[in-house]
Design an enzyme around this catalytic site. Structure first.
Site, PDB file in Angstrom:
ATOM      1  N   THR A  36       0.829  -1.215   0.000  1.00 32.81           N
ATOM      2  CA  THR A  36       0.000   0.000   0.000  1.00 32.81           C
ATOM      3  C   THR A  36       0.866   1.268   0.000  1.00 32.81           C
ATOM      4  O   THR A  36       0.344   2.368  -0.172  1.00 32.81           O
ATOM      5  CB  THR A  36      -0.947   0.045   1.227  1.00 32.81           C
ATOM      6  OG1 THR A  36      -0.171  -0.064   2.421  1.00 32.81           O
ATOM      7  CG2 THR A  36      -1.954  -1.088   1.165  1.00 32.81           C
ATOM      8  N   GLY A  37       2.166   1.120   0.200  1.00 29.03           N
ATOM      9  CA  GLY A  37       3.079   2.273   0.115  1.00 29.03           C
ATOM     10  C   GLY A  37       3.429   2.536  -1.347  1.00 29.03           C
ATOM     11  O   GLY A  37       3.064   1.766  -2.235  1.00 29.03           O
ATOM     12  N   SER A  78       2.189  -1.467   7.613  1.00 32.48           N
ATOM     13  CA  SER A  78       0.877  -2.122   7.668  1.00 32.48           C
ATOM     14  C   SER A  78      -0.077  -1.357   6.758  1.00 32.48           C
ATOM     15  O   SER A  78      -0.005  -0.128   6.701  1.00 32.48           O
ATOM     16  CB  SER A  78       0.285  -2.102   9.086  1.00 32.48           C
ATOM     17  OG  SER A  78      -1.008  -2.692   9.073  1.00 32.48           O
ATOM     18  N   ASN A 102       9.294 -10.839  13.705  1.00 33.73           N
ATOM     19  CA  ASN A 102      10.562 -10.849  12.952  1.00 33.73           C
ATOM     20  C   ASN A 102      11.407  -9.617  13.266  1.00 33.73           C
ATOM     21  O   ASN A 102      12.626  -9.704  13.425  1.00 33.73           O
ATOM     22  CB  ASN A 102      10.277 -10.908  11.447  1.00 33.73           C
ATOM     23  CG  ASN A 102       9.734 -12.259  11.024  1.00 33.73           C
ATOM     24  OD1 ASN A 102       9.911 -13.259  11.732  1.00 33.73           O
ATOM     25  ND2 ASN A 102       9.065 -12.299   9.879  1.00 33.73           N
ATOM     26  N   TYR A 148      -7.180  -5.598  11.458  1.00 30.04           N
ATOM     27  CA  TYR A 148      -6.242  -4.516  11.785  1.00 30.04           C
ATOM     28  C   TYR A 148      -6.139  -4.334  13.296  1.00 30.04           C
ATOM     29  O   TYR A 148      -5.045  -4.355  13.864  1.00 30.04           O
ATOM     30  CB  TYR A 148      -6.717  -3.221  11.129  1.00 30.04           C
ATOM     31  CG  TYR A 148      -5.804  -2.037  11.315  1.00 30.04           C
ATOM     32  CD1 TYR A 148      -4.521  -2.034  10.776  1.00 30.04           C
ATOM     33  CD2 TYR A 148      -6.230  -0.904  12.008  1.00 30.04           C
ATOM     34  CE1 TYR A 148      -3.683  -0.934  10.936  1.00 30.04           C
ATOM     35  CE2 TYR A 148      -5.401   0.201  12.159  1.00 30.04           C
ATOM     36  CZ  TYR A 148      -4.132   0.187  11.625  1.00 30.04           C
ATOM     37  OH  TYR A 148      -3.306   1.280  11.776  1.00 30.04           O
ATOM     38  N   TYR A 162       8.349  -9.231  24.723  1.00 27.84           N
ATOM     39  CA  TYR A 162       9.798  -9.199  24.452  1.00 27.84           C
ATOM     40  C   TYR A 162      10.504  -8.267  25.434  1.00 27.84           C
ATOM     41  O   TYR A 162      11.621  -8.530  25.872  1.00 27.84           O
ATOM     42  CB  TYR A 162      10.065  -8.759  23.004  1.00 27.84           C
ATOM     43  CG  TYR A 162      10.241  -9.925  22.053  1.00 27.84           C
ATOM     44  CD1 TYR A 162       9.205 -10.818  21.819  1.00 27.84           C
ATOM     45  CD2 TYR A 162      11.453 -10.144  21.395  1.00 27.84           C
ATOM     46  CE1 TYR A 162       9.365 -11.895  20.960  1.00 27.84           C
ATOM     47  CE2 TYR A 162      11.621 -11.215  20.532  1.00 27.84           C
ATOM     48  CZ  TYR A 162      10.568 -12.083  20.312  1.00 27.84           C
ATOM     49  OH  TYR A 162      10.738 -13.150  19.466  1.00 27.84           O
ATOM     50  N   THR A 178      -4.272  10.554  11.327  1.00 24.92           N
ATOM     51  CA  THR A 178      -3.232  11.481  10.877  1.00 24.92           C
ATOM     52  C   THR A 178      -3.446  11.764   9.390  1.00 24.92           C
ATOM     53  O   THR A 178      -3.854  10.879   8.646  1.00 24.92           O
ATOM     54  CB  THR A 178      -1.850  10.868  11.146  1.00 24.92           C
ATOM     55  OG1 THR A 178      -1.767  10.588  12.554  1.00 24.92           O
ATOM     56  CG2 THR A 178      -0.714  11.804  10.759  1.00 24.92           C
ATOM     57  N   ARG A 189      -9.588   6.896   3.089  1.00 28.16           N
ATOM     58  CA  ARG A 189      -9.772   7.605   4.364  1.00 28.16           C
ATOM     59  C   ARG A 189     -10.634   8.835   4.143  1.00 28.16           C
ATOM     60  O   ARG A 189     -10.705   9.393   3.053  1.00 28.16           O
ATOM     61  CB  ARG A 189      -8.429   8.052   4.924  1.00 28.16           C
ATOM     62  CG  ARG A 189      -7.630   6.939   5.566  1.00 28.16           C
ATOM     63  CD  ARG A 189      -6.473   7.591   6.298  1.00 28.16           C
ATOM     64  NE  ARG A 189      -5.693   6.642   7.041  1.00 28.16           N
ATOM     65  CZ  ARG A 189      -4.499   6.204   6.641  1.00 28.16           C
ATOM     66  NH1 ARG A 189      -3.984   6.613   5.506  1.00 28.16           N
ATOM     67  NH2 ARG A 189      -3.830   5.355   7.392  1.00 28.16           N
TER      68      ARG A 189
HETATM   69  N1  UDP Z   1     -16.004   8.126   6.393  1.00 31.45           N
HETATM   70  C1  UDP Z   1     -17.026   8.780   5.716  1.00 31.45           C
HETATM   71  N2  UDP Z   1     -16.918   8.936   4.373  1.00 31.45           N
HETATM   72  C2  UDP Z   1     -15.851   8.488   3.654  1.00 31.45           C
HETATM   73  C3  UDP Z   1     -14.793   7.836   4.345  1.00 31.45           C
HETATM   74  C4  UDP Z   1     -14.921   7.671   5.722  1.00 31.45           C
HETATM   75  O1  UDP Z   1     -18.012   9.222   6.328  1.00 31.45           O
HETATM   76  O2  UDP Z   1     -15.835   8.676   2.419  1.00 31.45           O
HETATM   77  C5  UDP Z   1     -16.119   7.975   7.859  1.00 31.45           C
HETATM   78  C6  UDP Z   1     -15.837   6.579   8.370  1.00 31.45           C
HETATM   79  O3  UDP Z   1     -16.998   5.768   8.322  1.00 31.45           O
HETATM   80  C7  UDP Z   1     -15.375   6.849   9.778  1.00 31.45           C
HETATM   81  C8  UDP Z   1     -14.632   8.186   9.660  1.00 31.45           C
HETATM   82  O4  UDP Z   1     -15.127   8.789   8.460  1.00 31.45           O
HETATM   83  O5  UDP Z   1     -16.469   7.011  10.646  1.00 31.45           O
HETATM   84  C9  UDP Z   1     -13.126   8.066   9.559  1.00 31.45           C
HETATM   85  O6  UDP Z   1     -12.852   7.116   8.557  1.00 31.45           O
HETATM   86  P1  UDP Z   1     -11.391   6.772   8.025  1.00 31.45           P
HETATM   87  O7  UDP Z   1     -11.565   5.774   6.916  1.00 31.45           O
HETATM   88  O8  UDP Z   1     -10.646   8.009   7.701  1.00 31.45           O
HETATM   89  O9  UDP Z   1     -10.619   6.088   9.232  1.00 31.45           O
HETATM   90  P2  UDP Z   1     -11.002   5.440  10.657  1.00 31.45           P
HETATM   91  O10 UDP Z   1     -10.873   6.552  11.629  1.00 31.45           O
HETATM   92  O11 UDP Z   1     -12.412   4.902  10.613  1.00 31.45           O
HETATM   93  O12 UDP Z   1      -9.996   4.371  10.831  1.00 31.45           O
END
Ligand code: UDP
Length: 314
Positions: A36-37, A78, A102, A148, A162, A178, A189
């Site tokens: 994913t990077g 990750s 590892n 996750y 450890y 972040t 995200r």
């Molecule tokens: N979310 C949303 N619309 C989007 C993407 C995410 O409303 O297009 C919501 C998601 O359901 C969560 C929050 O925004 O409640 C943050 O989601 P993100 O995927 O950034 O990361 P999370 O904090 O859930 O790991």
């Protein structure tokens, strides 16, 4: 000058940490399988004399690195967005479990300190607000986010084991949401999604009713917290995040305002049943132990981030 082995350096956060460590004069060797990077995140370092990159999966044997003379081993690899870890659930479980073991073995053999990039997801859908490090969490082991959450919880468990068994110095950061430049436009995200949608005047996709909250930390603040923790002598977990909490709906409205967009809000079903309803860090420990607190306000950080994403919105 320290010699640092860092997994996940091609990722959003890992690449910023790599830049910072090199800037501070350290030698950095990155391991990344580019799941994913992205190579482009480290391209500017190709000719840097203190930088090395190896395309490797840390869930596979790393015993050839035992004699590397490392001062610090940092595990930042990750898949980290819900879309990415849902797409790669087995890889996510493996990098958090085999990958952590590892890299701990590399640290043990070389006498290095071990740094684990953990997450606010270890608190699950929390029932304590804001989340303090002593809170043990409210986590589903069977839901769609478990690959996750539980991988990171295992990663913390083996790291602390450890430490107790072998006396390895450990540093464990729990990062809260972040954002900033280099976060992929397509990792799903909420920050890249809403900004890209706003810049393209497309509907803003709110999951659920938008009353769930998040607290967003600008990447420069996150990196500062990570680096301070790395060089501290503190072996307990530390939350690093920005405690300005907002609902996802408020966040959408802020992005529309900052971009001057004509986008409308649209509501979709929540993709994960265990989507946390509230998330906000208590950062007293980071303040006390590291003298750290966020310096970038959400408005400033989002403005920087919007400027970065404009190049992709054409
Ligand atoms: N979310 C949303 N619309 C989007 C993407 C995410 O409303 O297009 C919501 C998601 O359901 C969560 C929050 O925004 O409640 C943050 O989601 P993100 O995927 O950034 O990361 P999370 O904090 O859930 O790991």
């Amino acid at each position: 000058m320290s010699k640092i082995l860092l997994s996940g350096g091609s990722g959003f956060l890992g690449s910023h940490v790599t830049d910072r460590l090199l800037k501070d004069g350290h030698e950095v060797t990155v391991l990344d399988n580019l799941l994913t990077g992205r190579r482009v995140n480290l391209e500017h370092l190709a000719d840097h004399p203190k930088f090395q990159f190896f395309e490797r999966d840390v869930a596979e044997d790393l015993s050839d690195l035992y004699e590397g003379g490392w001062d610090a081993v940092m595990h930042m690899a990750s898949p980290a967005s819900p879309v990415d870890y849902t797409r790669y659930p087995i890889e996510t479980l493996r990098v958090g479990s085999h990958g952590t073991e590892n890299l701990l073995e590399v640290a043990r053999h070389s006498g290095a300190r071990f740094f684990l990039s953990s997450t606010s997801e270890v608190y699950g859908d929390p029932e304590v607000h804001p989340q303090v490090e002593s809170y043990v969490g409210h986590v589903s082991s069977t839901g769609t986010r478990a690959c996750y959450d539980e991988a990171k919880r295992f990663a913390e468990a083996i790291t602390f084991t450890y430490h107790r068994q072998f006396g390895i110095p450990i540093r464990v950061v729990r990062t809260f949401n972040t954002y900033g430049p280099r976060n992929r436009t397509d990792d799903g995200r909420v920050v890249p999604n809403f900004i890209m949608q706003a810049l393209r005047n497309e509907p803003i996709t709110i999951h659920g009713d938008g009353h769930q909250t998040r607290s967003f930390c600008y990447v420069a603040d996150q990196v500062e917290g990570i680096v301070r923790l790395l060089w501290s002598d503190y072996n307990e977990p530390v939350n690093i995040g920005n405690p300005v909490e907002m609902t996802i709906r408020e966040f959408a409205e802020l992005i529309i305002e900052l971009t001057g967009s004509e986008s409308q809000l649209t509501f979709q079903p929540l993709p994960h049943k265990d989507d946390p309803k509230r998330r906000c860090p208590n950062i007293d420990r980071a303040k006390e132990v590291l003298g750290w607190s966020p310096q970038v306000s959400p408005r400033e950080g989002f403005a920087e981030t919007i400027a970065y994403y404009r190049q992709y919105a054409k």
